[in-house]
Motif scaffolding. Structure first.
Motif, PDB file in Angstrom:
ATOM      1  N   ILE A  47     -10.093   5.154   6.091  1.00  0.00           N
ATOM      2  CA  ILE A  47      -8.853   5.846   6.453  1.00  0.00           C
ATOM      3  C   ILE A  47      -7.691   4.871   6.454  1.00  0.00           C
ATOM      4  N   SER A  48      -7.929   3.680   7.009  1.00  0.00           N
ATOM      5  CA  SER A  48      -6.897   2.644   7.069  1.00  0.00           C
ATOM      6  C   SER A  48      -6.411   2.277   5.676  1.00  0.00           C
ATOM      7  N   GLN A  49      -7.359   2.062   4.757  1.00  0.00           N
ATOM      8  CA  GLN A  49      -6.992   1.678   3.389  1.00  0.00           C
ATOM      9  C   GLN A  49      -6.219   2.781   2.690  1.00  0.00           C
ATOM     10  N   ALA A  50      -6.622   4.034   2.915  1.00  0.00           N
ATOM     11  CA  ALA A  50      -5.935   5.154   2.274  1.00  0.00           C
ATOM     12  C   ALA A  50      -4.510   5.298   2.799  1.00  0.00           C
ATOM     13  N   GLU A  51      -4.322   5.169   4.122  1.00  0.00           N
ATOM     14  CA  GLU A  51      -2.970   5.272   4.694  1.00  0.00           C
ATOM     15  C   GLU A  51      -2.095   4.126   4.194  1.00  0.00           C
ATOM     16  N   GLN A  52      -2.698   2.938   4.100  1.00  0.00           N
ATOM     17  CA  GLN A  52      -1.945   1.784   3.619  1.00  0.00           C
ATOM     18  C   GLN A  52      -1.517   2.003   2.168  1.00  0.00           C
ATOM     19  N   ALA A  53      -2.404   2.587   1.353  1.00  0.00           N
ATOM     20  CA  ALA A  53      -2.081   2.874  -0.042  1.00  0.00           C
ATOM     21  C   ALA A  53      -0.937   3.873  -0.140  1.00  0.00           C
ATOM     22  N   LEU A  54      -0.906   4.858   0.755  1.00  0.00           N
ATOM     23  CA  LEU A  54       0.185   5.835   0.754  1.00  0.00           C
ATOM     24  C   LEU A  54       1.516   5.165   1.083  1.00  0.00           C
ATOM     25  N   ILE A  55       1.486   4.245   2.035  1.00  0.00           N
ATOM     26  CA  ILE A  55       2.703   3.503   2.382  1.00  0.00           C
ATOM     27  C   ILE A  55       3.194   2.715   1.176  1.00  0.00           C
ATOM     28  N   GLU A  56       2.249   2.088   0.461  1.00  0.00           N
ATOM     29  CA  GLU A  56       2.617   1.315  -0.737  1.00  0.00           C
ATOM     30  C   GLU A  56       3.147   2.221  -1.846  1.00  0.00           C
ATOM     31  N   ASP A  57       2.709   3.502  -1.839  1.00  0.00           N
ATOM     32  CA  ASP A  57       3.189   4.466  -2.836  1.00  0.00           C
ATOM     33  C   ASP A  57       4.565   5.025  -2.495  1.00  0.00           C
ATOM     34  N   GLY A  58       5.081   4.667  -1.316  1.00  0.00           N
ATOM     35  CA  GLY A  58       6.431   5.096  -0.971  1.00  0.00           C
ATOM     36  C   GLY A  58       6.540   6.102   0.147  1.00  0.00           C
ATOM     37  N   ILE A  59       5.398   6.568   0.682  1.00  0.00           N
ATOM     38  CA  ILE A  59       5.458   7.477   1.833  1.00  0.00           C
ATOM     39  C   ILE A  59       5.823   6.653   3.059  1.00  0.00           C
ATOM     40  N   SER A  60       6.834   7.086   3.785  1.00  0.00           N
ATOM     41  CA  SER A  60       7.337   6.288   4.900  1.00  0.00           C
ATOM     42  C   SER A  60       6.363   6.297   6.076  1.00  0.00           C
ATOM     43  N   ILE A  61       6.436   5.230   6.875  1.00  0.00           N
ATOM     44  CA  ILE A  61       5.608   5.128   8.072  1.00  0.00           C
ATOM     45  C   ILE A  61       5.911   6.272   9.023  1.00  0.00           C
ATOM     46  N   SER A  62       7.192   6.673   9.111  1.00  0.00           N
ATOM     47  CA  SER A  62       7.561   7.760  10.021  1.00  0.00           C
ATOM     48  C   SER A  62       6.916   9.080   9.595  1.00  0.00           C
ATOM     49  N   GLU A  63       6.760   9.296   8.270  1.00  0.00           N
ATOM     50  CA  GLU A  63       6.087  10.506   7.799  1.00  0.00           C
ATOM     51  C   GLU A  63       4.618  10.503   8.218  1.00  0.00           C
ATOM     52  N   ILE A  64       3.975   9.348   8.089  1.00  0.00           N
ATOM     53  CA  ILE A  64       2.571   9.239   8.487  1.00  0.00           C
ATOM     54  C   ILE A  64       2.447   9.423   9.990  1.00  0.00           C
ATOM     55  N   GLN A  65       3.374   8.860  10.749  1.00  0.00           N
ATOM     56  CA  GLN A  65       3.376   9.051  12.205  1.00  0.00           C
ATOM     57  C   GLN A  65       3.484  10.535  12.539  1.00  0.00           C
TER      58      GLN A  65
END
Length: 221
Positions: A47-65
């Motif tokens: 899960i950690s790796q997938a969320e990190q990959a999304l951040i690298e793809d441009g999805i903001s941390i606030s969106e994930i929060q």
């Protein structure tokens, strides 16, 4: 019936796709069904790796929060490491102490504070007591500081950046909202609205307790 994915890279991409579905407002039940069919169980590292990959793809941390609670709904009960070796840690170990703090936070909310929030009338009768309990709960800041300044560096040292950033952001929201609602209730400002905000905040705090148990601690271990 879909076959479960076993290849590590394929699993990582599948989890990433499932998280993207949530970010694109796909109904939770549909996402959960796909998750069960393709993955079955996941590890916190995946899960950690997938969320990190999304951040690298441009999805903001606030969106994930903002969608963190929905992520938890999809993955709840499926994380392999929940009942792992942390059970063996003895008093004095940081993980043991951290878990005890969460038990006290949960007990304060569920056994003491929540019974005073059953109705608006009950809340009004117990306003001063609620304010006192909220000021006690503000000590949660020490719990979050320990997590942020002692635990997160161990994750970052191992190139795990996504969960610390997401959790830190939610911690800051909880701090700010707890301070705001305590002041509002103490000063008697728009009490019905303030009590409504308090109930939502309590849910957010308990959700963070759950995330620390099912995501943070297994990652640390």
């Amino acid at each position: 019936m879909s076959k479960e994915i076993n290849n590590h890279n394929s699993r990582k991409e599948a989890i990433k796709d499932i998280l993207k579905m949530l970010h694109n407002n796909t109904p939770v039940e549909e996402v959960r069904d796909k998750f069960k069919a393709t993955l079955g169980n996941v590890t916190t590292e995946e899960i950690s790796q997938a969320e990190q990959a999304l951040i690298e793809d441009g999805i903001s941390i606030s969106e994930i929060q903002g969608l963190c609670d929905i992520h938890a709904m999809v993955f709840d009960g499926s994380i392999e490491e929940i009942h792992s070796q942390e059970e063996h840690f003895k008093p004095g170990h940081p993980i043991h102490t951290f878990k005890q703090e969460n038990e006290r936070i949960t007990a304060l909310i569920e056994n003491v504070l929540s019974p005073l929030l059953l109705s608006f009338e009950v809340m009004l009768e117990n306003k001063d007591n609620i304010v006192h309990l909220l000021r006690t709960l503000e000590e949660i800041d020490y719990h979050y500081l320990k997590k942020e300044n002692l635990f997160f560096p161990y994750l970052e040292k191992n190139q795990i950046y996504g969960p610390p950033k997401v959790m830190w952001g939610i911690d800051d929201e909880i701090r700010a909202e707890l301070k705001e609602v305590t002041i509002s209730i103490a000063e008697g400002e728009n009490l019905e609205n303030s009590f409504g905000k308090l109930k939502k905040l309590i849910t957010k705090i308990l959700d963070m307790v759950h995330k620390e148990k099912t995501i943070l601690i297994p990652l640390l271990l």
